[in-house]
Design an enzyme around this catalytic site. Structure first.
Site, PDB file in Angstrom:
ATOM      1  CG  ASP A 249      -1.935   1.074   1.221  1.00  0.00           C
ATOM      2  OD1 ASP A 249      -2.325   1.504   0.119  1.00  0.00           O
ATOM      3  OD2 ASP A 249      -2.364   1.492   2.305  1.00  0.00           O
TER       4      ASP A 249
ATOM      5  CG  HIS B 290      -4.750  10.728   1.347  1.00  0.00           C
ATOM      6  ND1 HIS B 290      -5.877  10.643   2.128  1.00  0.00           N
ATOM      7  CD2 HIS B 290      -3.876   9.819   1.850  1.00  0.00           C
ATOM      8  CE1 HIS B 290      -5.704   9.699   3.055  1.00  0.00           C
ATOM      9  NE2 HIS B 290      -4.494   9.186   2.905  1.00  0.00           N
TER      10      HIS B 290
ATOM     11  CD  GLU C 284      -6.442   4.852   3.266  1.00  0.00           C
ATOM     12  OE1 GLU C 284      -5.707   3.979   2.743  1.00  0.00           O
ATOM     13  OE2 GLU C 284      -6.029   5.677   4.107  1.00  0.00           O
TER      14      GLU C 284
ATOM     15  CD  GLU D  15      -5.163   3.012  -1.401  1.00  0.00           C
ATOM     16  OE1 GLU D  15      -4.229   2.432  -2.001  1.00  0.00           O
ATOM     17  OE2 GLU D  15      -5.239   3.087  -0.162  1.00  0.00           O
TER      18      GLU D  15
ATOM     19  CG  ASP E 230      -5.884   0.134   2.133  1.00  0.00           C
ATOM     20  OD1 ASP E 230      -5.978  -1.082   2.386  1.00  0.00           O
ATOM     21  OD2 ASP E 230      -4.975   0.864   2.581  1.00  0.00           O
TER      22      ASP E 230
ATOM     23  NE  ARG F 103      -8.832   6.956   7.815  1.00  0.00           N
ATOM     24  CZ  ARG F 103      -7.993   6.676   6.828  1.00  0.00           C
ATOM     25  NH1 ARG F 103      -6.756   6.262   7.078  1.00  0.00           N
ATOM     26  NH2 ARG F 103      -8.388   6.804   5.578  1.00  0.00           N
TER      27      ARG F 103
ATOM     28  CD  GLN G 280      -4.074   4.968   9.633  1.00  0.00           C
ATOM     29  OE1 GLN G 280      -5.268   4.904   9.353  1.00  0.00           O
ATOM     30  NE2 GLN G 280      -3.170   5.443   8.808  1.00  0.00           N
TER      31      GLN G 280
ATOM     32  CE  LYS H 100      -4.295   2.467   6.428  1.00  0.00           C
ATOM     33  NZ  LYS H 100      -4.944   3.293   5.430  1.00  0.00           N
TER      34      LYS H 100
ATOM     35  CB  THR I 192      -7.548  -4.455   0.679  1.00  0.00           C
ATOM     36  OG1 THR I 192      -6.748  -4.026   1.782  1.00  0.00           O
ATOM     37  CG2 THR I 192      -7.306  -3.543  -0.508  1.00  0.00           C
TER      38      THR I 192
ATOM     39  CD  GLU J  89      -8.088  12.935   2.351  1.00  0.00           C
ATOM     40  OE1 GLU J  89      -7.559  13.746   1.599  1.00  0.00           O
ATOM     41  OE2 GLU J  89      -8.265  11.739   2.058  1.00  0.00           O
TER      42      GLU J  89
HETATM   43 CA    CA Z   1      -4.128   2.879   1.708  1.00  0.00          CA
END
Ligand code: CA
Length: 418
Positions: free
Chosen positions: A125, A132, A198, A200, A232, A236, A239, A252, A256, A362
């Site tokens: 990743d 971001h 996320e 991606e 992904d 939070r 994390q 994480k 995914t 975000e």
């Molecule tokens: Ca990611």
């Protein structure tokens, strides 16, 4: 380049995701067919296992499509990839002489179940989206220290988990974990309370390099087989407590999701664009040799349980500061062996504007500015029963190169076994 017409009528719909110019690769099954490789064309899937066993498509001496994944083709390299695309185009184009032989091998998409299109060898990743990285850095460290000092020089990444990469449509169980509120004295245990997405782009490595042998940017570009949308999923709160000093781990590792169709690099050729302006010169091994990013429109939809889906973000893959080829070159630089089926997540793709952000962290600015949904509820992060969907397409002249949705619904956290 205008649309190439197919005798499969639905493939000529200018708004359809799967015209003849796309030909993405997936794995499907039906009530009567075991999982097998298939190619999307319009509203149909071409059964590649039967196309090969009946001699309609024959690229190599040993079969390539007798197993439910595309890795065997990927291993063959760019010449065989191109030969397959040529063969499929000639079988499916308007006026194809072999139409009568191909028609019985088409399966309506509506009758098919889609599976993982390839065996994921390893998953890495990256963190290659500048907006971001700037937003997240501002939230966690303040605007003055938003981008880490290495960010404009290195495509930053970490080695993730291949075991929990799943195909679109797979339900995602809310993870349990260890968290600590900033003002708490000690950590606590329980379900993640700041569950996020996320947005991606995933790059799939087709052919590998030898251990100890770095690769150039052009070699890396040639090694990439295709792309998928990639969500992904991120915890939070877990994390924030665990990530120092070695980076994300449990936050994480739980899931995914990827879209079910591999859109080949060949299909995306007309949509190459240059990377954004370089704010600092890159070291020679990373310097762009041509356009290696892509103009791919991206959207995120959120649907509450039993509620309508609404679009919560719109951005574009061209916002990535480092191309997948740059990520791959940097990955192999130390001599790391890359293999067929390795998956590289780009990192969250956000644009400069507020409604272009590819994560809830975000979009809601860490929960301070909740999103208001059409059912009257608000969201700081994802709640149980919510469904999140990524969408993506490249817009051609009268056609689209679609990715197929990448979707997942959140299930409640499990209880710990006694
Ligand atoms: Ca990611």
């Amino acid at each position: 380049m205008p649309l190439t017409k197919s005798w499969v009528t639905a493939a000529n719909d200018p708004d359809g995701p799967f015209p003849l110019d796309n030909l993405p690769y997936g794995v499907f099954s039906t009530d009567t067919l075991d999982p097998r490789p298939g190619v999307a064309i319009g509203d149909q899937i071409l059964d590649m296992a039967t196309a090969e066993s009946t001699g309609l498509v024959q690229l190599t001496e040993l079969p390539l499509f007798d197993a439910p994944y595309w890795n065997e083709l990927m291993e063959e390299g760019p010449a065989v990839w191109a030969a397959l695309r040529d063969r499929l185009t000639s079988l499916l184009k308007d006026g194809a002489p072999e139409r009568a032989k191909v028609e019985p091998l088409l399966v309506p998409m509506a009758e098919a179940e889609l599976h993982m299109p390839f065996m994921v060898c390893e998953y890495t990743d990256f963190y290659a989206g500048r907006h971001h990285a700037t937003n997240v850095g501002t939230i966690f460290r303040g605007a003055d220290n938003a981008l880490p000092p290495n960010w404009l020089h290195i495509p930053i990444g970490y080695n993730g988990r291949a075991s929990t990469v799943v195909v679109s449509g797979t339900d995602i169980t809310r993870p349990l974990g260890q968290t600590k509120a900033p003002d708490a004295e000690s950590p606590s245990f329980g379900p993640c309370r700041r569950l996020d997405i996320e947005l991606e782009l995933g790059a799939i490595v087709g052919t590998g390099n030898e251990m100890g042998e770095p690769i150039t940017l052009d070699q890396a570009d040639a090694m990439i087989f295709g792309y998928v949308l990639l969500n992904d999923w991120s915890a939070r709160d877990i994390q924030a407590w665990e990530y120092q000093p070695l980076g994300p781990f449990q936050a994480k590792a739980f899931a995914t999701s990827i879209s079910p169709w591999i859109v080949t690099k060949a299909a995306l050729e007309p949509f190459r664009v240059n990377a954004p302006e370089r704010l600092k010169p890159l070291l020679p091994y990373l310097q762009d040799t041509g356009p290696m990013c892509y103009n791919i429109a991206l959207e995120v939809e959120m649907a509450p349980p039993d509620g309508e889906a609404q679009t919560i973000a719109r951005t574009n893959a061209r916002e990535l500061y480092y191309s997948s080829a740059q990520q791959l070159t940097h990955h192999a630089l130390c001599g790391c062996e890359m293999n067929t089926g390795d998956l590289l997540g780009s990192g969250t793709i956000s644009g400069p504007e507020k409604d272009q952000r590819g994560s809830l962290l975000e979009l809601t600015w860490s929960g301070k500015e909740p999103l208001h949904l059409s059912d009257g509820t608000a969201r700081s992060f994802i709640e149980d029963g919510d469904t999140l969907t990524l969408k993506g397409w490249a817009q051609g002249d009268g056609y689209k190169i679609g990715f197929g949705d990448c979707t997942g619904t959140i299930l409640p956290a499990p209880t710990m076994p006694k």
